[in-house]
Design an enzyme around this catalytic site. Structure first.
Site, PDB file in Angstrom:
ATOM      1  N   GLU A   1     -40.351  -4.487   3.254  1.00 19.79           N
ATOM      2  CA  GLU A   1     -40.394  -5.055   4.859  1.00 19.79           C
ATOM      3  C   GLU A   1     -41.696  -5.225   4.930  1.00 19.79           C
ATOM      4  O   GLU A   1     -42.692  -4.670   5.051  1.00 19.79           O
ATOM      5  CB  GLU A   1     -39.503  -4.071   5.736  1.00 19.79           C
ATOM      6  CG  GLU A   1     -38.008  -3.826   5.550  1.00 19.79           C
ATOM      7  CD  GLU A   1     -37.322  -3.083   6.630  1.00 19.79           C
ATOM      8  OE1 GLU A   1     -36.226  -3.153   6.667  1.00 19.79           O
ATOM      9  OE2 GLU A   1     -38.264  -1.907   7.066  1.00 19.79           O
TER      10      GLU A   1
ATOM     11  N   HIS B   1     -43.092   4.472  15.956  1.00 20.51           N
ATOM     12  CA  HIS B   1     -44.582   4.988  16.308  1.00 20.51           C
ATOM     13  C   HIS B   1     -44.666   6.259  15.585  1.00 20.51           C
ATOM     14  O   HIS B   1     -43.852   6.771  14.874  1.00 20.51           O
ATOM     15  CB  HIS B   1     -44.527   4.941  17.640  1.00 20.51           C
ATOM     16  CG  HIS B   1     -44.615   3.503  18.195  1.00 20.51           C
ATOM     17  ND1 HIS B   1     -45.656   2.943  19.050  1.00 20.51           N
ATOM     18  CD2 HIS B   1     -43.859   2.365  18.108  1.00 20.51           C
ATOM     19  CE1 HIS B   1     -45.440   1.747  19.323  1.00 20.51           C
ATOM     20  NE2 HIS B   1     -44.402   1.233  18.645  1.00 20.51           N
TER      21      HIS B   1
ATOM     22  N   GLY C   1     -43.261   2.885  26.109  1.00 20.74           N
ATOM     23  CA  GLY C   1     -44.749   2.436  26.150  1.00 20.74           C
ATOM     24  C   GLY C   1     -44.776   1.294  26.952  1.00 20.74           C
ATOM     25  O   GLY C   1     -45.921   1.221  27.529  1.00 20.74           O
TER      26      GLY C   1
ATOM     27  N   ARG D   1     -38.263   6.637  34.834  1.00 22.10           N
ATOM     28  CA  ARG D   1     -38.195   8.026  34.388  1.00 22.10           C
ATOM     29  C   ARG D   1     -37.707   8.243  32.841  1.00 22.10           C
ATOM     30  O   ARG D   1     -36.797   7.710  32.592  1.00 22.10           O
ATOM     31  CB  ARG D   1     -37.417   9.197  35.352  1.00 22.10           C
ATOM     32  CG  ARG D   1     -37.791   9.195  36.759  1.00 22.10           C
ATOM     33  CD  ARG D   1     -36.837   9.711  37.660  1.00 22.10           C
ATOM     34  NE  ARG D   1     -35.912   8.925  37.813  1.00 22.10           N
ATOM     35  CZ  ARG D   1     -34.724   9.321  38.901  1.00 22.10           C
ATOM     36  NH1 ARG D   1     -34.852  10.069  39.851  1.00 22.10           N
ATOM     37  NH2 ARG D   1     -33.674   8.318  39.048  1.00 22.10           N
TER      38      ARG D   1
ATOM     39  N   HIS E   1     -39.333   5.391  42.048  1.00 19.86           N
ATOM     40  CA  HIS E   1     -38.913   4.798  43.026  1.00 19.86           C
ATOM     41  C   HIS E   1     -40.153   4.705  44.165  1.00 19.86           C
ATOM     42  O   HIS E   1     -40.150   4.391  45.286  1.00 19.86           O
ATOM     43  CB  HIS E   1     -37.916   5.403  43.859  1.00 19.86           C
ATOM     44  CG  HIS E   1     -36.784   5.784  43.074  1.00 19.86           C
ATOM     45  ND1 HIS E   1     -35.977   4.813  42.322  1.00 19.86           N
ATOM     46  CD2 HIS E   1     -36.267   7.003  42.628  1.00 19.86           C
ATOM     47  CE1 HIS E   1     -35.202   5.453  41.642  1.00 19.86           C
ATOM     48  NE2 HIS E   1     -35.126   6.609  41.825  1.00 19.86           N
TER      49      HIS E   1
ATOM     50  N   PHE F   1     -30.138  16.364  32.291  1.00 17.57           N
ATOM     51  CA  PHE F   1     -30.213  15.379  31.364  1.00 17.57           C
ATOM     52  C   PHE F   1     -31.417  14.735  31.849  1.00 17.57           C
ATOM     53  O   PHE F   1     -32.135  13.822  30.916  1.00 17.57           O
ATOM     54  CB  PHE F   1     -29.215  14.501  31.194  1.00 17.57           C
ATOM     55  CG  PHE F   1     -27.779  15.360  30.429  1.00 17.57           C
ATOM     56  CD1 PHE F   1     -27.831  15.741  29.252  1.00 17.57           C
ATOM     57  CD2 PHE F   1     -26.573  15.677  31.313  1.00 17.57           C
ATOM     58  CE1 PHE F   1     -26.989  16.298  28.507  1.00 17.57           C
ATOM     59  CE2 PHE F   1     -25.757  16.103  30.478  1.00 17.57           C
ATOM     60  CZ  PHE F   1     -25.880  16.957  29.284  1.00 17.57           C
ATOM     61  N   THR F   2     -31.510  14.349  33.182  1.00 18.54           N
ATOM     62  CA  THR F   2     -32.712  13.670  33.535  1.00 18.54           C
ATOM     63  C   THR F   2     -34.015  14.451  33.710  1.00 18.54           C
ATOM     64  O   THR F   2     -33.778  15.600  33.242  1.00 18.54           O
ATOM     65  CB  THR F   2     -32.605  12.948  34.837  1.00 18.54           C
ATOM     66  OG1 THR F   2     -33.407  11.828  35.121  1.00 18.54           O
ATOM     67  CG2 THR F   2     -32.652  14.016  36.065  1.00 18.54           C
TER      68      THR F   2
ATOM     69  N   ARG G   1     -41.416  12.835  46.365  1.00 19.88           N
ATOM     70  CA  ARG G   1     -40.454  13.660  45.964  1.00 19.88           C
ATOM     71  C   ARG G   1     -41.343  14.852  45.016  1.00 19.88           C
ATOM     72  O   ARG G   1     -41.262  16.206  44.968  1.00 19.88           O
ATOM     73  CB  ARG G   1     -39.151  13.694  45.189  1.00 19.88           C
ATOM     74  CG  ARG G   1     -38.324  14.746  44.740  1.00 19.88           C
ATOM     75  CD  ARG G   1     -37.084  14.299  44.475  1.00 19.88           C
ATOM     76  NE  ARG G   1     -36.203  13.689  45.374  1.00 19.88           N
ATOM     77  CZ  ARG G   1     -34.965  13.310  45.220  1.00 19.88           C
ATOM     78  NH1 ARG G   1     -34.325  13.787  44.347  1.00 19.88           N
ATOM     79  NH2 ARG G   1     -34.503  12.829  46.415  1.00 19.88           N
TER      80      ARG G   1
ATOM     81  N   ASN H   1     -38.113   2.507  38.699  1.00 22.25           N
ATOM     82  CA  ASN H   1     -37.189   3.901  38.018  1.00 22.25           C
ATOM     83  C   ASN H   1     -37.607   3.915  36.674  1.00 22.25           C
ATOM     84  O   ASN H   1     -36.566   3.080  35.777  1.00 22.25           O
ATOM     85  CB  ASN H   1     -35.869   3.811  38.413  1.00 22.25           C
ATOM     86  CG  ASN H   1     -35.108   5.233  37.786  1.00 22.25           C
ATOM     87  OD1 ASN H   1     -35.470   5.973  37.184  1.00 22.25           O
ATOM     88  ND2 ASN H   1     -33.775   4.959  37.773  1.00 22.25           N
TER      89      ASN H   1
END
Length: 389
Positions: free
Chosen positions: A329, A189, A57, A250, A216, A29-30, A220, A248
Site C-alpha cells: 500500500e 498513528h 487530532g 470532548r 461548549h 462513557f463520556t 464547568r 463540543n
C-alpha cells in the site's frame, strides 16, 4: 492481490480490549476520570505541564488555535496572517481559516520535507502574527530556528505534531517548542484511541481556555480560581455559564482508557519504528532515482517518504501500480502541495507564485507505511519493486 505491506496496523492487544470492557462495565462513557488520568500521564511523558484530550487530532488543531486567539497574552486576532507549510494535511489549514485568520503558505525544504525556515523569515510581514509549524511524517521541523524567529518578531509558534508523537530534537519532544502542540491518536498513528487527539502546553491560560473550548465554552471543568472567568460559587450557575465561543469536541472515556494502555507501550512502539527507519535508510538512502526524507533530530518515522527523480521522475503512477500489484500500500506524501486542491477557492490564503519543492513532492512523492514491529522482508520487497520498474 493480498496486502503484504499495509500502510497501518493495530497496536492493540488484550490490554486495550480489557480497558474497553472496564469502561463498559462502569457505565461512564463520556469523558471522566480516565481521560483526566491519560491527560496527566501524557503531559508527563511529553515533558509538558498540561495536556487536554479531544476527539481527534483535527480538533486538537482547532482548539490550540482557538485558545491562542482568546489568550489575552497572545497578539493574535481575526484577520492576522499565519505562516504554514504548503505540504500538510487539510486540518492543518482549516482551523486557521475557520477562525478568521489568513493563511500564508511557504514552500518546504527538499530534504526534510518540513517548512523551509529561510522562506518563513522572508514571508513575515507586519500582518504576520503566528507560525503553524508541521512536523511531517514523524520528522521534527527546525523548531529551534522557528522559535527564534517567532521570538524575534513577536509571533506565536504552534506545532501540528499529529504525525510525530515521540519524535525528539535536542532531547526535547516535538510538540513542546511553542505555545501549544497537537497530537493525533487515530488508528494509523503512533498510538490509537480509536479517535482522539491532544493539545499540550506549558501556559496555564492556554490550558484552561482549551478545557473550556472543548466543551461548549463553559466554566464547568475549570477550577474555582481559574483565569478564564470567575466562578460564583453557586454550583447551579457555575455548571451552565458560557464564557468562550466553544465547541463540543470532548473525547469518550473509552478513549482515555485506551490512551493509558497505549502510552505505556509508546517507548517500545517508537523503538520499533526507529529500527525499521534505520533499515529503510540503509536500503534507500543512497540512490540516484529517488530521495528520502532526511531525519532531523530523532524521527518517530510515521511512514517512509520517497520523492522520485532521475529514471523514476514522472513515473509515480507507474510505480504506484507496481506497488499495488505486489501487495504494497502506498499513498501521496500527506496531501502533496495542498494549494493545488480545489478547496483553496474557499480559503482566505496568500499563495506564492511558485512552490517548486511542494510541486515536485505533489507530482513525484509517495510514502509507504511503517510499523512498530520488524518489517525487513517488506522493505526488501519494496526495494525489489522499485529496482524492477
Amino acid at each position: 492481490m493480498d496486502v503484504v505491506y499495509p500502510l497501518a496496523t493495530t497496536t492493540w492487544d488484550e490490554a486495550e480490549y480489557a480497558a474497553l470492557q472496564k469502561v463498559i462495565e462502569s457505565g461512564r462513557f463520556t469523558m471522566g476520570p480516565l481521560v483526566r488520568e491519560f491527560e496527566e500521564r501524557f503531559a508527563a511523558a511529553m515533558g509538558a505541564r498540561r495536556a487536554v484530550m479531544v476527539n481527534s487530532g483535527s480538533s486538537a488543531n482547532l482548539i490550540a488555535v482557538a485558545a491562542a486567539l482568546v489568550n489575552p497574552d497572545v497578539d493574535l486576532n481575526p484577520g492576522d496572517e499565519v505562516i504554514v507549510p504548503a505540504v500538510s494535511w487539510a486540518t492543518t489549514y482549516y482551523p486557521v481559516h475557520q477562525l478568521g485568520l489568513r493563511l500564508r503558505f511557504v514552500d518546504v525544504d527538499r530534504d526534510t520535507l518540513n517548512i523551509d525556515t529561510a522562506l518563513v523569515a522572508e514571508a513575515i510581514t507586519e500582518r504576520t502574527k503566528a507560525i503553524l509549524a508541521v512536523n511531517l511524517l514523524g520528522n521534527p521541523a527546525d523548531l529551534p530556528a522557528l522559535r527564534a524567529l517567532a521570538e524575534a518578531h513577536g509571533l506565536v509558534l504552534i506545532e501540528d505534531n499529529c504525525e510525530s508523537l515521540g519524535a525528539t530534537l535536542d532531547g526535547r519532544h516535538t510538540g513542546t517548542f511553542g505555545l501549544a502542540g497537537t497530537y493525533s491518536a487515530f488508528f494509523s498513528h503512533h498510538i490509537s484511541t480509536m479517535e482522539g487527539g491532544l493539545v499540550t502546553t506549558d501556559d496555564e491560560y492556554t490550558y484552561q481556555a482549551a478545557v473550556s473550548l472543548r466543551a461548549h465554552g463553559w466554566t464547568r471543568e475549570l477550577p474555582a480560581d481559574n483565569l478564564i472567568h470567575p466562578k460564583s460559587g453557586d454550583a447551579f450557575d457555575d455548571l451552565f455559564r458560557f464564557v468562550l465561543p466553544g465547541y463540543n469536541v470532548r473525547p469518550l472515556e473509552m478513549s482515555g482508557a485506551l490512551g493509558i494502555e497505549q502510552l505505556a507501550k509508546l517507548p517500545a512502539l517508537i523503538a520499533g519504528r526507529r529500527e525499521n527507519g534505520r533499515e529503510f535508510v540503509r536500503l534507500f538512502g543512497d540512490r540516484d532515482d529517488l530521495t528520502i526524507q532526511r531525519e532531523n533530530g530523532e524521527s518517530s518515522w510515521f511512514g517512509f517518504a520517497m520523492v522520485l527523480e532521475g529514471r523514476l521522475g514522472g513515473r509515480r503512477a507507474e510505480l504506484a501500480r507496481a506497488l499495488a500489484a505486489a501487495g504494497i500500500e502506498a499513498r501521496p506524501v500527506v496531501a502533496g502541495n495542498f494549494t493545488r486542491n480545489p478547496v483553496m477557492r474557499h480559503l482566505d490564503a496568500i499563495v506564492p507564485d511558485t512552490l517548486p519543492v511542494s510541486d515536485d513532492i505533489h507530482e513525484n512523492g509517495l510514502f509507504v507505511g511503517n510499523h512498530h514491529y520488524p518489517i525487513p522482508r517488506q522493505l526488501e520487497l519494496l526495494a525489489t519493486v522499485v529496482d524492477g520498474l
